[in-house]
Scaffold this active site. Structure first.
Site, PDB file in Angstrom:
ATOM      1  N   HIS A  79       0.826  -1.213   0.000  1.00 32.10           N
ATOM      2  CA  HIS A  79       0.000   0.000   0.000  1.00 32.10           C
ATOM      3  C   HIS A  79       0.858   1.260   0.000  1.00 32.10           C
ATOM      4  O   HIS A  79       2.012   1.249   0.450  1.00 32.10           O
ATOM      5  CB  HIS A  79      -0.915   0.011   1.228  1.00 32.10           C
ATOM      6  CG  HIS A  79      -0.128  -0.013   2.512  1.00 32.10           C
ATOM      7  ND1 HIS A  79       0.431   1.117   3.064  1.00 32.10           N
ATOM      8  CD2 HIS A  79       0.214  -1.038   3.315  1.00 32.10           C
ATOM      9  CE1 HIS A  79       1.087   0.799   4.150  1.00 32.10           C
ATOM     10  NE2 HIS A  79       0.983  -0.514   4.335  1.00 32.10           N
TER      11      HIS A  79
ATOM     12  N   GLU B  43      -1.871  -7.180   7.659  1.00 36.70           N
ATOM     13  CA  GLU B  43      -0.533  -7.011   8.220  1.00 36.70           C
ATOM     14  C   GLU B  43      -0.386  -7.865   9.480  1.00 36.70           C
ATOM     15  O   GLU B  43      -1.385  -8.256  10.093  1.00 36.70           O
ATOM     16  CB  GLU B  43      -0.307  -5.525   8.547  1.00 36.70           C
ATOM     17  CG  GLU B  43       1.083  -5.180   9.083  1.00 36.70           C
ATOM     18  CD  GLU B  43       2.237  -5.612   8.167  1.00 36.70           C
ATOM     19  OE1 GLU B  43       2.341  -6.813   7.852  1.00 36.70           O
ATOM     20  OE2 GLU B  43       3.054  -4.744   7.806  1.00 36.70           O
TER      21      GLU B  43
END
Ligand SMILES: *[C@@H]1O[C@H](CO)[C@@H](O)[C@H](O)[C@H]1NC(C)=O
Ligand SMILES: *[C@@H]1O[C@H](CO)[C@@H](O)[C@H](O)[C@H]1NC(C)=O
Ligand SMILES: *[C@@H]1O[C@H](CO)[C@@H](O)[C@H](O)[C@H]1NC(C)=O
Length: 349
Positions: A104, A208
């Site tokens: 990202h 994550e």
């Protein structure tokens, strides 16, 4: 100690890799990287200075066995022929797939960590939802992060038009907002084949590494659906985040176990050769470990391709046991030192 929610969650995930619930037809999947295709896989490449948009995504200029070099063909077209050839000649239990792994763009949590310094971030600010002016719980992209994703969008436009790359056939993304949004900005407005539109599937296990910081806590399924109405959810994706736990962290061993499950799940349910994954720095590092790729740290907004050989083998794979989450220490006030070696919050002031 709190039992790891991951342990509970793993049981709920449909058993991947064709292992039947009754124990017969046992098999497991092994991953290896096909070397010599991309610079990112070469130990001589320095990830900290490597620029993937300036280097044709790291694709090495070379000949491939049994692929004729036609005058006007691009390196990407020849790679596509080579991969087709590899798959045509592969044994029944083997296949080759090209993964595009994208991190990202910069999120508000990244900006806050730089602003406060890692010790104050990890031990004090990170577990909070934000400060008076900024929210970093399930962080959105900063303007910098939006620009990074748009740069990658331009790069894909160039790759499709000028390099005649094979674009992804399927798309997967982490459920965290910064990835959902990065995928949208990266792949919107591209000239994609009609049969492979950009409709990503949201996968829980692409998130994550889970820490007690609120940037690792996802929003609800309905929130995601409201903001990304075209996205699909994997089967069984629950309304509320089942894994994030205050003041506890997933261990990196557990993260690798779920990364392996994620890949097994993708490769048992998806026949695509070209697959896009939008995830995080830590999660991509974990996927690379499972794939047997050398460590290759991505800066925010960066991506790397990996040509993977997927082999299904008889018998059970190596046994894996998930661990309980580890307690996460914090400080009562923000540490003033900025030395990132204070990982365990031993620097409380
Ligand atoms: C990477 O290369 C591109 C040119 O392709 C350039 O525009 C960009 O600024 C470079 N990025 C970095 C971080 O140096
Ligand atoms: C909140 O944190 C951000 C860092 O992301 C910082 O720029 C801002 O100044 C902080 N706000 C206050 C009121 O301290
Ligand atoms: C499985 O993959 C690893 C690399 O990721 C490799 O070293 C190993 O030899 C493979 N095992 C088998 C049985 O093919």
């Amino acid at each position: 100690m709190v039992p790891s929610p991951l342990v509970l969650g793993l049981a709920a995930i449909a058993s991947a890799a064709g292992v039947s619930a009754h124990g017969y037809h046992k098999s497991h999947i092994n991953y290896t990287v096909v070397p010599g295709i991309f610079l990112q896989d070469d130990p001589a490449t320095d990830p900290s200075t490597f620029n993937f948009t300036a280097s044709n995504f790291g694709l090495i200029d070379r000949d491939y066995p049994h692929v004729k070099k036609q005058r006007h063909s691009t390196q990407w077209e020849r790679l596509a022929k080579y991969i087709k050839e590899l798959n045509a000649k592969a044994k029944r239990n083997e296949r080759y797939s090209l993964l595009f792994l994208g991190r990202h763009g910069e999120g508000f949590h990244n900006a806050a960590e730089s602003y406060f310094g890692t010790p104050a971030w990890n031990c004090y600010w990170g577990p909070m939802d934000g400060n008076e002016t900024v929210t970093w719980a399930d962080a959105h992209l900063t303007d910098v992060g939006i620009d990074q994703a748009l740069t990658v969008n331009k790069f894909w436009k160039h790759l499709i038009k000028d390099e005649r790359i094979m674009p992804p056939e399927t798309y997967y993304t982490s459920p965290l907002y910064r990835c959902l949004d990065t995928a949208r900005l990266t792949f919107s407005g591209l000239k994609l084949p009609r049969k492979n539109p950009f409709i990503p599937i949201v996968k829980e296990y692409l998130r994550e590494g889970i820490s007690a910081r609120t940037c690792d806590r996802r929003s609800s399924r309905s929130y995601i659906h409201r903001h990304f109405p075209k996205y699909k959810f994997e089967k069984g994706f629950p309304e509320h985040d089942p894994f994030w736990t205050p003041l506890h962290s997933e261990t990196s061993k557990d993260q690798d176990i779920r990364s392996k499950k994620l890949l097994d799940d993708v490769f048992t349910s998806d026949d695509s050769t070209y697959i896009s994954i939008t995830a995080h720095s830590g999660e991509i590092a974990s996927l690379l470990r499972v794939l047997g790729h050398q460590p290759f740290r991505l800066s925010t907004g960066a991506a790397l391709p990996v040509l993977v050989k997927v082999t299904t083998l008889q018998g059970e794979g190596p046994a894996t046991t998930t661990e309980p989450y580890a307690p996460y220490k914090t400080c009562a006030t923000a540490p003033t030192i900025r030395d990132p070696s204070c990982n365990d919050c031993s620097c409380c002031t």
